[in-house]
Design a protein around this motif. Structure first.
Motif, mmCIF file in Angstrom:
data_model
loop_
_atom_site.group_PDB
_atom_site.id
_atom_site.type_symbol
_atom_site.label_atom_id
_atom_site.label_comp_id
_atom_site.label_asym_id
_atom_site.label_seq_id
_atom_site.Cartn_x
_atom_site.Cartn_y
_atom_site.Cartn_z
ATOM 1 N N ALA A 124 -7.117 -9.184 -125.408
ATOM 2 C CA ALA A 124 -6.383 -10.193 -126.182
ATOM 3 C C ALA A 124 -4.962 -10.328 -125.635
ATOM 4 C CB ALA A 124 -6.355 -9.798 -127.655
ATOM 5 N N PHE A 125 -4.376 -9.213 -125.274
ATOM 6 C CA PHE A 125 -3.022 -9.224 -124.718
ATOM 7 C C PHE A 125 -2.991 -10.020 -123.420
ATOM 8 C CE2 PHE A 125 0.536 -6.471 -122.793
ATOM 9 C CZ PHE A 125 1.516 -7.285 -123.336
ATOM 10 N N GLU A 126 -3.969 -9.778 -122.552
ATOM 11 C CA GLU A 126 -4.049 -10.520 -121.285
ATOM 12 C C GLU A 126 -4.201 -12.016 -121.543
ATOM 13 O OE1 GLU A 126 -3.582 -9.437 -118.173
ATOM 14 O OE2 GLU A 126 -3.048 -7.544 -119.137
ATOM 15 N N CYS A 127 -4.948 -12.343 -122.572
ATOM 16 C CA CYS A 127 -5.198 -13.746 -122.896
ATOM 17 C C CYS A 127 -3.919 -14.414 -123.425
ATOM 18 C CB CYS A 127 -6.325 -13.805 -123.928
ATOM 19 S SG CYS A 127 -6.836 -15.456 -124.338
ATOM 20 N N VAL A 128 -3.239 -13.787 -124.376
ATOM 21 C CA VAL A 128 -2.059 -14.450 -124.966
ATOM 22 C C VAL A 128 -0.898 -14.547 -123.966
ATOM 23 C CG1 VAL A 128 -2.532 -13.971 -127.394
ATOM 24 C CG2 VAL A 128 -1.220 -12.309 -126.062
ATOM 25 N N LYS A 129 -0.839 -13.607 -123.048
ATOM 26 C CA LYS A 129 0.259 -13.660 -122.064
ATOM 27 C C LYS A 129 0.204 -14.944 -121.237
ATOM 28 C CE LYS A 129 -0.164 -9.659 -119.983
ATOM 29 N NZ LYS A 129 -0.001 -8.532 -119.078
ATOM 30 N N PHE B 84 5.587 -16.718 -129.947
ATOM 31 C CA PHE B 84 5.449 -15.509 -130.774
ATOM 32 C C PHE B 84 3.991 -15.063 -130.806
ATOM 33 C CE2 PHE B 84 9.174 -17.614 -132.735
ATOM 34 C CZ PHE B 84 10.103 -16.610 -132.509
ATOM 35 N N VAL B 85 3.821 -13.753 -130.621
ATOM 36 C CA VAL B 85 2.483 -13.167 -130.702
ATOM 37 C C VAL B 85 2.545 -12.018 -131.699
ATOM 38 C CG1 VAL B 85 0.686 -11.899 -129.462
ATOM 39 C CG2 VAL B 85 1.949 -13.719 -128.297
ATOM 40 N N ILE B 86 1.593 -12.009 -132.616
ATOM 41 C CA ILE B 86 1.472 -10.870 -133.525
ATOM 42 C C ILE B 86 0.101 -10.266 -133.322
ATOM 43 C CG2 ILE B 86 1.375 -10.107 -135.927
ATOM 44 C CD1 ILE B 86 3.394 -12.036 -136.645
ATOM 45 N N ALA B 87 0.077 -9.002 -132.950
ATOM 46 C CA ALA B 87 -1.205 -8.318 -132.762
ATOM 47 C C ALA B 87 -1.386 -7.330 -133.896
ATOM 48 C CB ALA B 87 -1.215 -7.589 -131.425
ATOM 49 N N LEU C 144 2.609 -28.823 -117.561
ATOM 50 C CA LEU C 144 2.848 -28.475 -118.951
ATOM 51 C C LEU C 144 4.351 -28.338 -119.154
ATOM 52 C CD1 LEU C 144 0.074 -25.781 -119.309
ATOM 53 C CD2 LEU C 144 0.214 -27.858 -120.677
ATOM 54 N N PRO C 145 4.821 -28.376 -120.393
ATOM 55 C CA PRO C 145 6.254 -28.161 -120.611
ATOM 56 C C PRO C 145 6.675 -26.791 -120.066
ATOM 57 C CG PRO C 145 5.172 -28.921 -122.613
ATOM 58 C CD PRO C 145 4.085 -28.612 -121.627
ATOM 59 N N PRO C 146 7.982 -26.612 -119.816
ATOM 60 C CA PRO C 146 8.440 -25.324 -119.273
ATOM 61 C C PRO C 146 7.983 -24.151 -120.148
ATOM 62 C CG PRO C 146 10.242 -26.909 -119.411
ATOM 63 C CD PRO C 146 9.067 -27.547 -120.077
ATOM 64 N N ALA C 147 7.724 -23.024 -119.476
ATOM 65 C CA ALA C 147 7.276 -21.830 -120.205
ATOM 66 C C ALA C 147 8.351 -21.380 -121.190
ATOM 67 C CB ALA C 147 6.983 -20.722 -119.199
ATOM 68 N N LEU C 148 7.908 -20.910 -122.342
ATOM 69 C CA LEU C 148 8.831 -20.363 -123.338
ATOM 70 C C LEU C 148 8.778 -18.839 -123.240
ATOM 71 C CD1 LEU C 148 7.552 -22.596 -126.280
ATOM 72 C CD2 LEU C 148 9.694 -22.901 -125.028
ATOM 73 N N PRO C 149 9.925 -18.182 -123.440
ATOM 74 C CA PRO C 149 9.853 -16.719 -123.477
ATOM 75 C C PRO C 149 8.944 -16.292 -124.632
ATOM 76 C CG PRO C 149 12.114 -17.519 -123.834
ATOM 77 C CD PRO C 149 11.232 -18.719 -123.742
ATOM 78 N N GLN C 150 8.136 -15.267 -124.392
ATOM 79 C CA GLN C 150 7.179 -14.855 -125.428
ATOM 80 C C GLN C 150 7.555 -13.497 -126.007
ATOM 81 O OE1 GLN C 150 2.912 -13.668 -124.588
ATOM 82 N NE2 GLN C 150 2.549 -15.727 -125.348
ATOM 83 N N ARG C 151 7.607 -13.434 -127.310
ATOM 84 C CA ARG C 151 7.913 -12.186 -128.012
ATOM 85 C C ARG C 151 6.636 -11.570 -128.555
ATOM 86 N NH1 ARG C 151 11.509 -11.150 -125.959
ATOM 87 N NH2 ARG C 151 13.675 -11.713 -126.178
ATOM 88 N N GLN C 152 6.415 -10.298 -128.224
ATOM 89 C CA GLN C 152 5.294 -9.553 -128.803
ATOM 90 C C GLN C 152 5.814 -8.865 -130.056
ATOM 91 O OE1 GLN C 152 2.296 -9.761 -127.280
ATOM 92 N NE2 GLN C 152 3.166 -10.925 -125.579
#
Ligand SMILES: [Zn+2]
Length: 324
Positions: A164-169, A176-179, A241-249
């Protein structure tokens, strides 16, 4: 179920900016299962599935599926399945009463455990889950489009697995990702199915809260996320696609519950609002102040259509162990 307690802020979230579409043309499906369409490239590759309208009032998912099916999107490799999750609930959607029609009998996102085999239970949603399960159990990567009550950037909710982590990255449109762990077996959600939580197989189901239920921009964002998801597995050609957004785990530190009828947020906080200091005021519950319990907290998915003693949002902090 107790009634929703509205206040000034929650009423402001009842505006439906776009019309639901007629999904009946998709009813026949092409697999023998109503509202489910599978396309096979005939080439090796993963089976990816896009689900929408598991919750009938989260109508953005239907518009996204309609767009993908209308443009005759087909997989370059592997298989691609489109699923209208809860068509009966969706067809009860009423823009004048949009908080209703989440489900017909019960929340379909809580019936993926023993309900699948316990024949003493036969709600509409359980029957629908049983109908979908044989196909879902052949899926490698599933993206389940949902939406939320508050405005704010997209949130992915997933299992705490490597797959799941590999997928959301890969989903750089989702900041925002909440696991979390798989919950009580009585309350299994689609993403909690053992099929998607087996460390021996890199399969994953990701739930996306693409934005506020009825803001038009939620449809746009969900569409971008779905395309990025499919591109990342090579099922569709790369496109801009629009520019990548920083992702918070993130990890949840508290699910806030209201105890009084008079709970209200102190401001119209967007989902994803950051509070630097512990003790920051979030809301008032009766005569009690609700504040952040720790420093550096994010308010995720504030609940505006609240019920007595029900949840009113979650507070989360960066999960250092998962940050890359
Ligand atoms: Zn939902």
């Amino acid at each position: 179920m107790s009634k929703i307690i509205f206040d000034e802020i929650s009423v402001s979230y009842l505006t439906v900016e776009y019309d639901p579409i007629d999904i009946k043309p998709y009813a026949k499906g092409n697999t023998g299962i109503p509202y489910l369409w599978t396309f096979d490239s005939g080439k090796p590759g993963p089976h990816c599935m896009i689900c929408g309208i598991m919750h009938g009032n989260e109508i953005a998912g239907a518009l996204v599926l309609d767009q993908l099916l209308s443009e005759e999107m087909r997989p370059l490799i592997g298989k691609l399945t489109f699923c209208f999750g809860n068509p009966e609930a969706y067809q009860q959607f009423d823009a004048n009463n949009p908080t209703q029609s989440r489900f017909v009998d019960q929340d379909i996102n809580r019936v993926w455990g023993q309900e699948l085999t316990d024949t003493s239970q036969n709600s509409y949603e359980i029957k629908r889950a049983r109908e979908l399960f044989p196909v879902i159990s052949t899926v490698d990567y599933l993206l389940d489009i949902h939406s939320m009550q508050a405005s704010g950037p997209a949130v992915a909710i997933s299992s705490d697995t490597e797959a799941a982590f590999e997928c959301v990255k890969k989903l750089t449109q989702v900041p925002f990702v909440i696991a979390g762990k798989v919950p009580d077996p009585q309350l299994l959600r689609l993403r909690d199915l053992p099929h998607f939580n087996d460390s021996k197989h890199p399969r994953a189901a990701i739930q996306i809260e693409a934005g506020q239920h009825w803001e038009r921009k939620t449809v746009v964002k969900a569409n971008q996320i779905v395309r990025q998801f499919l591109q990342s597995y090579g099922l569709i050609p790369a496109s801009e696609l629009p520019p990548a957004l920083p992702q918070r785990q993130l990890k949840t530190v508290q699910i806030m519950q209201q105890s009084a009828d008079s709970f209200h947020f102190s401001k119209d906080f967007k989902s994803g609002t950051f509070f630097k200091k512990a003790g920051s005021l979030i809301g008032i519950d009766g005569n009690k102040q609700i504040t952040t319990p720790v420093d550096n907290c994010y308010l995720i998915m504030p609940v505006h259509f609240r019920r007595f003693a029900g949840p009113c949002g979650r507070l989360a902090v960066v999960d250092e162990a998962r940050e890359v």
